[in-house]
Design a protein around this motif. Structure first.
Motif, PDB file in Angstrom:
ATOM      1  N   TYR A 103      -0.793  31.202 150.473  1.00 53.17           N
ATOM      2  CA  TYR A 103      -0.557  31.631 151.841  1.00 53.17           C
ATOM      3  C   TYR A 103      -1.372  32.886 152.101  1.00 53.17           C
ATOM      4  O   TYR A 103      -1.787  33.575 151.172  1.00 53.17           O
ATOM      5  CB  TYR A 103       0.940  31.853 152.120  1.00 53.17           C
ATOM      6  CG  TYR A 103       1.644  32.805 151.177  1.00 53.17           C
ATOM      7  CD1 TYR A 103       1.638  34.171 151.393  1.00 53.17           C
ATOM      8  CD2 TYR A 103       2.329  32.318 150.063  1.00 53.17           C
ATOM      9  CE1 TYR A 103       2.289  35.042 150.539  1.00 53.17           C
ATOM     10  CE2 TYR A 103       2.981  33.174 149.196  1.00 53.17           C
ATOM     11  CZ  TYR A 103       2.962  34.542 149.440  1.00 53.17           C
ATOM     12  OH  TYR A 103       3.599  35.389 148.581  1.00 53.17           O
ATOM     13  N   GLU A 104      -1.622  33.163 153.368  1.00 47.69           N
ATOM     14  CA  GLU A 104      -2.449  34.314 153.739  1.00 47.69           C
ATOM     15  C   GLU A 104      -1.849  35.587 153.169  1.00 47.69           C
ATOM     16  O   GLU A 104      -0.637  35.769 153.246  1.00 47.69           O
ATOM     17  CB  GLU A 104      -2.563  34.416 155.264  1.00 47.69           C
ATOM     18  CG  GLU A 104      -3.367  33.301 155.886  1.00 47.69           C
ATOM     19  CD  GLU A 104      -4.816  33.265 155.445  1.00 47.69           C
ATOM     20  OE1 GLU A 104      -5.417  34.347 155.211  1.00 47.69           O
ATOM     21  OE2 GLU A 104      -5.360  32.164 155.308  1.00 47.69           O
ATOM     22  N   PRO A 105      -2.619  36.437 152.557  1.00 44.94           N
ATOM     23  CA  PRO A 105      -4.068  36.369 152.500  1.00 44.94           C
ATOM     24  C   PRO A 105      -4.622  35.806 151.187  1.00 44.94           C
ATOM     25  O   PRO A 105      -5.810  35.944 150.931  1.00 44.94           O
ATOM     26  CB  PRO A 105      -4.463  37.827 152.654  1.00 44.94           C
ATOM     27  CG  PRO A 105      -3.390  38.568 151.939  1.00 44.94           C
ATOM     28  CD  PRO A 105      -2.132  37.756 152.186  1.00 44.94           C
ATOM     29  N   GLY A 106      -3.799  35.189 150.322  1.00 45.66           N
ATOM     30  CA  GLY A 106      -4.360  34.703 149.068  1.00 45.66           C
ATOM     31  C   GLY A 106      -3.481  33.726 148.324  1.00 45.66           C
ATOM     32  O   GLY A 106      -2.376  33.404 148.739  1.00 45.66           O
ATOM     33  N   ARG A 107      -4.003  33.286 147.184  1.00 44.57           N
ATOM     34  CA  ARG A 107      -3.281  32.387 146.290  1.00 44.57           C
ATOM     35  C   ARG A 107      -2.693  33.190 145.140  1.00 44.57           C
ATOM     36  O   ARG A 107      -3.224  34.225 144.762  1.00 44.57           O
ATOM     37  CB  ARG A 107      -4.247  31.338 145.713  1.00 44.57           C
ATOM     38  CG  ARG A 107      -4.815  30.402 146.729  1.00 44.57           C
ATOM     39  CD  ARG A 107      -5.896  29.475 146.164  1.00 44.57           C
ATOM     40  NE  ARG A 107      -5.619  29.013 144.813  1.00 44.57           N
ATOM     41  CZ  ARG A 107      -6.519  28.984 143.829  1.00 44.57           C
ATOM     42  NH1 ARG A 107      -7.754  29.397 144.033  1.00 44.57           N
ATOM     43  NH2 ARG A 107      -6.194  28.541 142.646  1.00 44.57           N
ATOM     44  N   ARG A 108      -1.606  32.660 144.555  1.00 40.07           N
ATOM     45  CA  ARG A 108      -0.933  33.399 143.498  1.00 40.07           C
ATOM     46  C   ARG A 108      -0.127  32.479 142.602  1.00 40.07           C
ATOM     47  O   ARG A 108       0.178  31.353 142.966  1.00 40.07           O
ATOM     48  CB  ARG A 108      -0.014  34.455 144.095  1.00 40.07           C
ATOM     49  CG  ARG A 108       1.150  33.840 144.871  1.00 40.07           C
ATOM     50  CD  ARG A 108       1.748  34.772 145.916  1.00 40.07           C
ATOM     51  NE  ARG A 108       0.803  34.965 146.989  1.00 40.07           N
ATOM     52  CZ  ARG A 108       0.355  36.154 147.396  1.00 40.07           C
ATOM     53  NH1 ARG A 108       0.807  37.252 146.864  1.00 40.07           N
ATOM     54  NH2 ARG A 108      -0.528  36.249 148.363  1.00 40.07           N
ATOM     55  N   PHE A 109       0.214  32.990 141.426  1.00 39.69           N
ATOM     56  CA  PHE A 109       1.187  32.364 140.551  1.00 39.69           C
ATOM     57  C   PHE A 109       1.891  33.475 139.782  1.00 39.69           C
ATOM     58  O   PHE A 109       1.458  34.632 139.777  1.00 39.69           O
ATOM     59  CB  PHE A 109       0.536  31.336 139.596  1.00 39.69           C
ATOM     60  CG  PHE A 109      -0.355  31.930 138.539  1.00 39.69           C
ATOM     61  CD1 PHE A 109       0.149  32.349 137.308  1.00 39.69           C
ATOM     62  CD2 PHE A 109      -1.720  32.059 138.765  1.00 39.69           C
ATOM     63  CE1 PHE A 109      -0.675  32.896 136.336  1.00 39.69           C
ATOM     64  CE2 PHE A 109      -2.556  32.607 137.794  1.00 39.69           C
ATOM     65  CZ  PHE A 109      -2.027  33.014 136.580  1.00 39.69           C
ATOM     66  N   TYR A 110       2.981  33.114 139.144  1.00 37.41           N
ATOM     67  CA  TYR A 110       3.765  34.054 138.341  1.00 37.41           C
ATOM     68  C   TYR A 110       3.866  33.522 136.921  1.00 37.41           C
ATOM     69  O   TYR A 110       3.740  32.322 136.684  1.00 37.41           O
ATOM     70  CB  TYR A 110       5.185  34.190 138.898  1.00 37.41           C
ATOM     71  CG  TYR A 110       5.264  34.811 140.268  1.00 37.41           C
ATOM     72  CD1 TYR A 110       5.684  36.132 140.431  1.00 37.41           C
ATOM     73  CD2 TYR A 110       4.940  34.079 141.412  1.00 37.41           C
ATOM     74  CE1 TYR A 110       5.775  36.695 141.692  1.00 37.41           C
ATOM     75  CE2 TYR A 110       5.026  34.639 142.671  1.00 37.41           C
ATOM     76  CZ  TYR A 110       5.443  35.950 142.808  1.00 37.41           C
ATOM     77  OH  TYR A 110       5.537  36.508 144.050  1.00 37.41           O
ATOM     78  N   PHE A 111       4.123  34.427 135.984  1.00 39.84           N
ATOM     79  CA  PHE A 111       4.462  34.026 134.623  1.00 39.84           C
ATOM     80  C   PHE A 111       5.242  35.149 133.966  1.00 39.84           C
ATOM     81  O   PHE A 111       5.174  36.306 134.396  1.00 39.84           O
ATOM     82  CB  PHE A 111       3.224  33.643 133.802  1.00 39.84           C
ATOM     83  CG  PHE A 111       2.330  34.800 133.409  1.00 39.84           C
ATOM     84  CD1 PHE A 111       2.407  35.363 132.136  1.00 39.84           C
ATOM     85  CD2 PHE A 111       1.398  35.314 134.300  1.00 39.84           C
ATOM     86  CE1 PHE A 111       1.577  36.412 131.772  1.00 39.84           C
ATOM     87  CE2 PHE A 111       0.569  36.366 133.942  1.00 39.84           C
ATOM     88  CZ  PHE A 111       0.652  36.916 132.665  1.00 39.84           C
ATOM     89  N   ASP A 112       6.017  34.788 132.959  1.00 36.89           N
ATOM     90  CA  ASP A 112       6.735  35.782 132.168  1.00 36.89           C
ATOM     91  C   ASP A 112       5.863  36.144 130.990  1.00 36.89           C
ATOM     92  O   ASP A 112       5.638  35.325 130.088  1.00 36.89           O
ATOM     93  CB  ASP A 112       8.092  35.241 131.717  1.00 36.89           C
ATOM     94  CG  ASP A 112       9.033  35.023 132.894  1.00 36.89           C
ATOM     95  OD1 ASP A 112       8.907  35.746 133.898  1.00 36.89           O
ATOM     96  OD2 ASP A 112       9.886  34.125 132.809  1.00 36.89           O
TER      97      ASP A 112
END
Length: 130
Positions: A103-112
């Motif tokens: 989503y604006e303004p970018g792409r992302r992911f999470y991790f532990d």
């Protein structure tokens, strides 16, 4: 204008956590040494900002989810140039990326990451968004 210089986070093994973060994000150890209460700290990051990873002299206990507690760190956000390449490094290091979003303004992911530290990795669509 103010900017964030560092955050201080308690981990079980500051040196091991720092090594992992250096491998994942191309950071360097800025400083390491003795710290408050007989503990040890390792500062890892770049010339502008860093994470101070602190290991106390005694045992480190696991706590409940930080999202329901006041004054707790929920996650650390790291901006990268190439999200796909970063995700490959995270996977290769044995961590499991999750919660992908675009989503604006970018792409992302999470991790532990090290010691369960939740990390958000984000790549912005343009330089002005960061």
């Amino acid at each position: 204008m103010a900017h964030l210089e560092h955050a201080n986070i308690t981990v079980r093994d500051a040196e091991a956590a720092a090594a992992t973060l250096c491998d994942l994000f191309g950071w360097r150890i800025r400083w390491s040494g003795d710290a408050i209460g007989g503990g040890r700290s390792v500062h890892v990051g770049d010339d502008e900002a860093y994470l101070a990873l602190y290991t106390p002299a005694g045992e480190v206990a696991d706590g409940p989810s930080s999202y329901g507690l006041q004054r707790c760190l929920n996650h650390v956000g790291i901006v990268v140039d190439d999200l796909d390449a970063s995700e490959a490094l995270v996977r290769d290091a044995g961590f499991v990326p999750r919660s992908h979003a675009d989503y604006e303004p970018g792409r992302r992911f999470y991790f532990d990451g090290p010691d369960g530290l939740e990390i958000e990795v984000v790549a912005y669509d343009n330089a002005s968004a960061s």
